[in-house]
Every structure is written in structure tokens, then in C-alpha cells.
Write a protein that holds these residues in place. Structure first.
Motif, mmCIF file in Angstrom:
data_model
loop_
_atom_site.group_PDB
_atom_site.id
_atom_site.type_symbol
_atom_site.label_atom_id
_atom_site.label_comp_id
_atom_site.label_asym_id
_atom_site.label_seq_id
_atom_site.Cartn_x
_atom_site.Cartn_y
_atom_site.Cartn_z
ATOM 1 N N LEU A 166 0.838 -1.192 0.000
ATOM 2 C CA LEU A 166 0.000 0.000 0.000
ATOM 3 C C LEU A 166 0.872 1.241 0.000
ATOM 4 C CD1 LEU A 166 -2.842 1.215 0.212
ATOM 5 C CD2 LEU A 166 -2.576 1.142 2.691
ATOM 6 N N ASP A 167 0.684 2.105 -0.970
ATOM 7 C CA ASP A 167 1.372 3.390 -1.063
ATOM 8 C C ASP A 167 0.329 4.469 -0.823
ATOM 9 O OD1 ASP A 167 2.583 5.786 -1.834
ATOM 10 O OD2 ASP A 167 3.767 4.837 -3.405
ATOM 11 N N TRP A 168 0.467 5.183 0.296
ATOM 12 C CA TRP A 168 -0.547 6.158 0.661
ATOM 13 C C TRP A 168 -0.659 7.276 -0.378
ATOM 14 C CZ3 TRP A 168 -4.846 7.388 2.411
ATOM 15 C CH2 TRP A 168 -5.195 8.701 2.685
ATOM 16 N N ASN A 169 0.433 7.638 -1.033
ATOM 17 C CA ASN A 169 0.378 8.688 -2.043
ATOM 18 C C ASN A 169 -0.582 8.324 -3.173
ATOM 19 O OD1 ASN A 169 2.226 10.535 -0.878
ATOM 20 N ND2 ASN A 169 3.927 9.265 -1.585
ATOM 21 N N LEU A 170 -0.597 7.039 -3.549
ATOM 22 C CA LEU A 170 -1.502 6.594 -4.607
ATOM 23 C C LEU A 170 -2.950 6.680 -4.135
ATOM 24 C CD1 LEU A 170 0.366 3.414 -5.944
ATOM 25 C CD2 LEU A 170 0.854 5.838 -6.342
ATOM 26 N N VAL A 171 -3.175 6.257 -2.897
ATOM 27 C CA VAL A 171 -4.535 6.281 -2.353
ATOM 28 C C VAL A 171 -5.031 7.712 -2.210
ATOM 29 C CG1 VAL A 171 -5.973 5.644 -0.373
ATOM 30 C CG2 VAL A 171 -4.181 4.092 -1.164
ATOM 31 N N ARG A 172 -4.163 8.591 -1.765
ATOM 32 C CA ARG A 172 -4.540 10.002 -1.584
ATOM 33 C C ARG A 172 -4.956 10.624 -2.915
ATOM 34 N NH1 ARG A 172 -1.485 15.339 -0.478
ATOM 35 N NH2 ARG A 172 0.194 14.391 -1.640
ATOM 36 N N HIS B 182 -0.311 8.368 -10.430
ATOM 37 C CA HIS B 182 -0.681 7.701 -9.181
ATOM 38 C C HIS B 182 -1.892 6.788 -9.374
ATOM 39 C CE1 HIS B 182 1.381 10.854 -6.350
ATOM 40 N NE2 HIS B 182 2.241 10.078 -6.984
ATOM 41 N N VAL B 183 -2.919 7.309 -10.042
ATOM 42 C CA VAL B 183 -4.126 6.514 -10.261
ATOM 43 C C VAL B 183 -3.810 5.300 -11.132
ATOM 44 C CG1 VAL B 183 -6.424 6.510 -11.305
ATOM 45 C CG2 VAL B 183 -5.677 8.467 -9.936
ATOM 46 N N GLN B 184 -2.997 5.502 -12.160
ATOM 47 C CA GLN B 184 -2.623 4.386 -13.028
ATOM 48 C C GLN B 184 -1.863 3.316 -12.244
ATOM 49 O OE1 GLN B 184 -0.160 5.509 -16.350
ATOM 50 N NE2 GLN B 184 -0.072 3.438 -17.185
ATOM 51 N N GLN B 185 -0.932 3.757 -11.386
ATOM 52 C CA GLN B 185 -0.163 2.805 -10.586
ATOM 53 C C GLN B 185 -1.055 2.044 -9.613
ATOM 54 O OE1 GLN B 185 2.876 5.244 -8.801
ATOM 55 N NE2 GLN B 185 4.208 5.161 -10.602
ATOM 56 N N LEU C 272 -7.242 -3.646 -10.997
ATOM 57 C CA LEU C 272 -8.637 -3.230 -11.150
ATOM 58 C C LEU C 272 -8.732 -1.926 -11.939
ATOM 59 C CD1 LEU C 272 -9.773 -3.726 -7.436
ATOM 60 C CD2 LEU C 272 -10.304 -5.259 -9.346
ATOM 61 N N HIS C 273 -9.759 -1.794 -12.742
ATOM 62 C CA HIS C 273 -10.137 -0.504 -13.303
ATOM 63 C C HIS C 273 -11.089 0.153 -12.307
ATOM 64 C CE1 HIS C 273 -8.212 -1.114 -17.139
ATOM 65 N NE2 HIS C 273 -8.800 -2.290 -17.279
ATOM 66 N N LEU C 274 -10.803 1.421 -11.962
ATOM 67 C CA LEU C 274 -11.519 2.075 -10.868
ATOM 68 C C LEU C 274 -12.496 3.153 -11.326
ATOM 69 C CD1 LEU C 274 -8.462 2.443 -8.466
ATOM 70 C CD2 LEU C 274 -10.216 0.655 -8.464
ATOM 71 N N PHE C 275 -12.355 3.632 -12.554
ATOM 72 C CA PHE C 275 -13.191 4.722 -13.035
ATOM 73 C C PHE C 275 -13.826 4.394 -14.381
ATOM 74 C CE2 PHE C 275 -10.114 6.907 -10.307
ATOM 75 C CZ PHE C 275 -10.938 7.723 -9.554
ATOM 76 N N ALA C 276 -15.006 4.945 -14.590
ATOM 77 C CA ALA C 276 -15.630 4.961 -15.912
ATOM 78 C C ALA C 276 -15.559 6.393 -16.427
ATOM 79 C CB ALA C 276 -17.079 4.502 -15.837
ATOM 80 N N ARG C 277 -15.178 6.555 -17.676
ATOM 81 C CA ARG C 277 -15.076 7.888 -18.270
ATOM 82 C C ARG C 277 -16.394 8.237 -18.939
ATOM 83 N NH1 ARG C 277 -10.192 5.903 -17.732
ATOM 84 N NH2 ARG C 277 -8.433 7.332 -17.380
#
Length: 301
Positions: A11-17, A45-48, A55-60
Motif C-alpha cells: 500500500l502506497d498512501w500517495n496513490l490512495v490520496r 498515481h491513479v494508473q499505478q 482493477l479498473h476504478l473509473f468509468a469515463r
């Protein structure tokens, strides 16, 4: 027994933030502005995070980035972490009275014309604080408790009780139009209201709401020019599009605009200076808050 990762990734907090900021803001650019980071950094960050979780996290969508089912599940878990991290950082700032190097100030478009109060011709107390300043002009009400900004200049008193707020004065608004428009149409009043063209904000419709509240019934179809930029509205009024409402302190005869409504008194809009709670205990943040309050109070006196 040594501790092992149970989630399949570190877990990398920078990515989560960054993920939480983008999820709340609805776009990479808006999330980056809230965090004070570069757009490519937040996107990376989001890509990482997506690559780490698989997982894909967003729908455009046409409305921007929207959480999908997996993203919503991750957001529900990450949001409490985000709040806990903010609480920890706030406590460190308050207890340690850590110097603040840069302060983020957000101001609504309606009040953006007050910005010269931050940079007056005479030496500014704000410039003497030794703190760098970022000014964000946006109609979005950024969440100070979530550190989306440090200080806000608003025309509505905040409802979050933890925030520090001070009323620093009022902006007087009145209706104006160009000389050519008035020559051809006359001033607006209750008897001829439906004959006029109006200029208003894109979403709020504040001007037409004030007219109706004073018994002048106008129709939405009369609004021929809409913009959430006050400067854009004023240019439209100068060009003869119609009648708009502007701060009276900004208008004079040399501006090419003249009073355009009869039977309605000018409207005073309160100006509130708001800050996150740490302004009470952090000396450098408080020095910036007090300097802005002094400048605004002097301009609005």
C-alpha cells in the motif's frame, strides 16, 4: 512470524490520496488542483494504483470520471484512511506549530474582483508574512476540513462549525447596462420588465432571482447571455447584450455602464473569510489569515 502483505500489493498512501482526490473532484485535473500536485503526477498515481490492484476504478463519462463498482468499493475503504491522515496532519500542525510555507486561498468567481485587496499598490501585510500563496478562483465550494484549501473568501457563511470565519464586509451589487442599450430600451422596472434582455450567471441565476424577489417578474427566456465569469458578464453588458448585476465599486461612467433598474435598492452581499481550524494555533497560517482580513476589511470599508 514476519508480517506479509495480504492484499497482493504494498500500500502506497500517495496513490490512495490521489485516488480519493480524483474520486471526489470528478477529474484528474481537479484532483491535482486540490492536492497542489501536477496533473501528470496524479494521473500516474491513479494508473499505478489500478496496476497494483489489477482493477479498473473509473468509468469515463461526459460528466467526467465516475467511480465504477470496484472504484466505489475501494473509495469506501480509502475515505476513512484519508480522514485519519488529515486528522493526524492537522494535529501535527497545531501541536508543533509547524511553519507553513505555502497557503492555498480559494475565492468564488463573484468575489474574484476582491483579489486586488491581496495585492494593493502600497506594501501589503500579506507579502510580509514570508508565506507563498496559491489563489484558486472557482465556484466549487472546496472543503477546508479536507485540506482542499487553507483559506476561503466566500459570500455564504459556512455551515461546518469547526471552521474559523470572520465577516470582513459587504459587496454592494446593482444592475447596469450600456448607454446604447438604455437609449433603445430604457431602464427596467415592473411595468416593462418583459421587454428587456438580461445577463446572469450560468448556473445560479442570482440576478433573475433578485428581480423576482422584488416583484419584477421576468422569464428565463429573457436571459440572453449567461456566464459564471463576472468579467465575461461585464464585457457582455458593455457590448449591449442586456442588463446585468455587478459590484458597484467596480463601475463608473468611464466603464461605459450605467444604472439600469428602477425600484430596487442595491443588494449587499456579505463577504466571509474562512479558514481551517488550525489557524487558531499555527502562527504562520494565522498571520496570513489576519493579513487577508485586514486587506479585505480596508477595501470593503
Amino acid at each position: 512470524m514476519s508480517e506479509q502483505s495480504t492484499g497482493g500489493f504494498d500500500l502506497d498512501w500517495n496513490l490512495v490520496r490521489s485516488f480519493v482526490a480524483v474520486a471526489r473532484a470528478g477529474s484528474m485535473a481537479a484532483g491535482a488542483r486540490q492536492l497542489g500536485l501536477a496533473h501528470p503526477t496524479v494521473a500516474r498515481h491513479v494508473q499505478q494504483l489500478e496496476e497494483s490492484t489489477g482493477l479498473h476504478l473509473f468509468a469515463r463519462t461526459a460528466r467526467g470520471l465516475v467511480l465504477n463498482e470496484a472504484g466505489e468499493a475501494l473509495f469506501q475503504a480509502a475515505a476513512p484512511m484519508h480522514l485519519a491522515a488529515l486528522s493526524l496532519r492537522n494535529a501535527m500542525d497545531a501541536i508543533g506549530d509547524r511553519p507553513v510555507d505555502r497557503v492555498r486561498i480559494t475565492v468564488a468567481e463573484l468575489l474574484a474582483e476582491l483579489l486586488p485587496a491581496l495585492t494593493p499598490k502600497e506594501p501589503s501585510p500579506l507579502a510580509e508574512t514570508g508565506v507563498a500563496v496559491d489563489v484558486l478562483v472557482t465556484n466549487q465550494s472546496l472543503n477546508l476540513l479536507d485540506r482542499e484549501a487553507d483559506i476561503a473568501i466566500r459570500h455564504n457563511r459556512p455551515t461546518q462549525q469547526d471552521l474559523v470565519c470572520r465577516r470582513v464586509g459587504d459587496v454592494t451589487m446593482s444592475a447596469f447596462a450600456s448607454e446604447a442599450y438604455l437609449a433603445g430600451n430604457g431602464a427596467l422596472h415592473a411595468g416593462n420588465a418583459l421587454q428587456h434582455r438580461l445577463i446572469d450567471s450560468y448556473l445560479g441565476g442570482e440576478f433573475t432571482a433578485v428581480l423576482r424577489g422584488n416583484g419584477i417578474l421576468v422569464e428565463d427566456s429573457q436571459v440572453v447571455f449567461r456566464s459564471d465569469s463576472l468579467a465575461c458578464q461585464r464585457s457582455a453588458a458593455k457590448s449591449g447584450w442586456g442588463i446585468g448585476a455587478f459590484p458597484t465599486a467596480l463601475i463608473d461612467a468611464s466603464d461605459g455602464l450605467f444604472p439600469a433598474v428602477e425600484g430596487i435598492a442595491p443588494v449587499d452581499i456579505p463577504v466571509w473569510l474562512v479558514a481551517r481550524p488550525e489557524v487558531r494555533d499555527n502562527r504562520s497560517l494565522k498571520s496570513v489569515y489576519d493579513a487577508i482580513a485586514e486587506s479585505l476589511s480596508r477595501q470593503l470599508a
